[in-house]
Scaffold this active site. Structure first.
Site, mmCIF file in Angstrom:
data_model
loop_
_atom_site.group_PDB
_atom_site.id
_atom_site.type_symbol
_atom_site.label_atom_id
_atom_site.label_comp_id
_atom_site.label_asym_id
_atom_site.label_seq_id
_atom_site.Cartn_x
_atom_site.Cartn_y
_atom_site.Cartn_z
ATOM 1 N N SER A 98 -27.756 -55.247 41.609
ATOM 2 C CA SER A 98 -28.232 -56.174 42.620
ATOM 3 C C SER A 98 -29.729 -55.972 42.867
ATOM 4 C CB SER A 98 -27.390 -56.001 43.889
ATOM 5 O OG SER A 98 -27.653 -56.982 44.845
ATOM 6 N N HIS A 123 -26.767 -60.336 40.183
ATOM 7 C CA HIS A 123 -25.932 -61.386 40.760
ATOM 8 C C HIS A 123 -26.743 -62.125 41.820
ATOM 9 C CE1 HIS A 123 -24.147 -58.435 44.025
ATOM 10 N NE2 HIS A 123 -25.447 -58.549 44.104
#
Length: 194
Positions: A98, A123
């Site tokens: 992330s 993501h």
């Protein structure tokens, strides 16, 4: 982290002890080994600014093992990495997920690395909103703008087309170190320090 080892060094004046992270800072090494939040971002930003003030021409090595975290805190680190005169070399050890992966890609091009068994995951940003419908709509529009900004920067940092980044970040997208190199998040895999 609750237990921080101490390092004892001999000097001409006797012994001097440091916590391990202060000792690493003397060697221009910063370690992110937790989630990205306001506290970790403040520490990392302060360390980068300190190292720039010490010597703006020497690289900073930024080691990352992070599950990600706050986008706002991550942008504080990202913007500081771009702001300081020093090149910031990024090294993934363990996992950069992330916002951790975003910061890994934010290193100086040609100086972004991962250890061989590292995992990298990108993501879209996570969010949640409660309250009146109008407030929820405002938050939804903001997270979409944030997603677009993150995707645009990742596209610039990796060389991947924006539509590929948008597709890949729709869900959790895991990569090995080799795959992250091919993707453009890192430039090389470090097996042994030379």
């Amino acid at each position: 982290m609750s237990l921080v080892p101490m390092v004892v060094e001999q000097t001409n004046r006797g012994e001097r002890s440091y916590d391990i992270f202060s000792r690493l800072l003397n060697d221009r090494i910063i370690v992110l080994s937790d989630e990205v939040n306001d506290a970790t971002a403040s520490l990392i930003v302060a360390q980068m600014l300190y190292l720039e003030a010490q010597d703006p021409d020497k690289d900073i090595q930024f080691y990352i093992n992070s599950p990600g975290g706050s986008v706002a805190s991550g942008f504080a680190i990202y913007d500081t990495m771009q702001y300081v005169k020093c090149d910031v070399s990024t090294i993934c050890m363990g996992m950069a997920a992330s916002m951790g992966a975003f910061l890994l890609a934010a290193g100086e091009k040609g100086k972004r690395f991962a250890l061989p068994n590292s995992e990298i995951m990108i993501h879209q940003p996570l969010g949640g909103a409660r309250g009146q419908a109008t407030d929820i709509k405002i938050h939804a529009e903001n997270i979409l703008r944030t997603r677009d900004k993150l995707n645009k920067i990742l596209s610039e940092r990796t060389g991947q087309p924006l539509d590929k980044i948008e597709k890949d970040t729709e869900r959790d997208f895991f990569m090995s170190a080799d795959e992250a190199k091919a993707y453009g998040i890192i430039d090389d895999i470090m097996v042994r320090r030379k």
